[in-house]
Design a protein around this motif. Structure first.
Motif, PDB file in Angstrom:
ATOM      1  N   LYS A 106       0.401  -2.079   4.301  1.00 57.96           N
ATOM      2  CA  LYS A 106      -0.950  -2.430   4.198  1.00 57.96           C
ATOM      3  C   LYS A 106      -0.831  -2.809   2.161  1.00 57.96           C
ATOM      4  O   LYS A 106      -1.318  -3.870   1.968  1.00 57.96           O
ATOM      5  N   ARG A 107      -0.359  -1.906   1.527  1.00 55.43           N
ATOM      6  CA  ARG A 107      -0.412  -1.963   0.032  1.00 55.43           C
ATOM      7  C   ARG A 107       0.541  -3.379  -0.150  1.00 55.43           C
ATOM      8  O   ARG A 107       0.111  -4.274  -1.014  1.00 55.43           O
ATOM      9  N   THR A 112      -1.409  -6.469   0.828  1.00 54.18           N
ATOM     10  CA  THR A 112      -2.488  -6.766   0.054  1.00 54.18           C
ATOM     11  C   THR A 112      -1.978  -7.342  -1.371  1.00 54.18           C
ATOM     12  O   THR A 112      -2.660  -8.205  -1.629  1.00 54.18           O
ATOM     13  N   GLU A 163      -5.499 -11.598   3.574  1.00 59.33           N
ATOM     14  CA  GLU A 163      -6.759 -11.147   3.972  1.00 59.33           C
ATOM     15  C   GLU A 163      -6.976 -11.022   5.417  1.00 59.33           C
ATOM     16  O   GLU A 163      -6.381 -11.845   6.374  1.00 59.33           O
ATOM     17  N   LEU A 208      -4.063 -10.030   7.067  1.00 56.09           N
ATOM     18  CA  LEU A 208      -3.746  -8.751   6.371  1.00 56.09           C
ATOM     19  C   LEU A 208      -3.330  -7.687   7.697  1.00 56.09           C
ATOM     20  O   LEU A 208      -2.324  -6.767   7.424  1.00 56.09           O
ATOM     21  N   THR A 210       0.514  -6.313   7.910  1.00 55.06           N
ATOM     22  CA  THR A 210       0.596  -4.987   7.835  1.00 55.06           C
ATOM     23  C   THR A 210       1.585  -4.429   9.012  1.00 55.06           C
ATOM     24  O   THR A 210       2.333  -3.451   8.926  1.00 55.06           O
TER      25      THR A 210
END
Length: 115
Positions: free
Chosen positions: A34-35, A38, A43, A47, A51
């Motif tokens: 996720k980091r 991002t 988005e 996202l 992820t």
């Protein structure tokens, strides 16, 4: 995916190779993924998809590398060959990079480095 949280079940999915991986390991891969997603500018649904794909990539590499760096071995008449795990064989990383290319804004692609 109506929920904005990626779960262990989302990442494991039907991928046989991930089914026996402990939940805490999958959760750490999700956090790192996720980091990364991002930072790469993904988005909303992208996202979530990013992820999942990048978490799967991390688990794939960890699983593949658990056999060590040996390309091939021959012991007592038994032979084993490992493919180059980091050279075009990771469909999860390929999917992730394609998503970032089409929907992301980050300049740091999910590169795999070897030393």
């Amino acid at each position: 995916m109506a929920d904005s949280t990626v779960t262990v079940d989302d990442v494991k999915g039907i991928e046989v190779m991930f089914q026996n991986i402990p939940e805490n390991v999958v959760n750490k891969a999700i956090e790192r993924a996720k980091r990364r997603a991002t930072r790469d500018g993904l988005e909303d649904d992208d996202l979530l998809d990013g992820t999942i794909a990048y978490a799967r990539h991390l688990l794939f590499v960890a699983s593949a590398m658990s056999y060590g760096p040996v390309a091939s071995a021959d012991t007592l008449g038994n032979s084993q060959s490992n493919f180059d795990k980091l050279s075009g064989n990771d469909s999860f990383l390929i999917d992730y990079n394609e998503l970032v290319d089409s929907a992301g804004t980050g300049s740091n692609w999910a590169e795999v480095w070897t030393e």
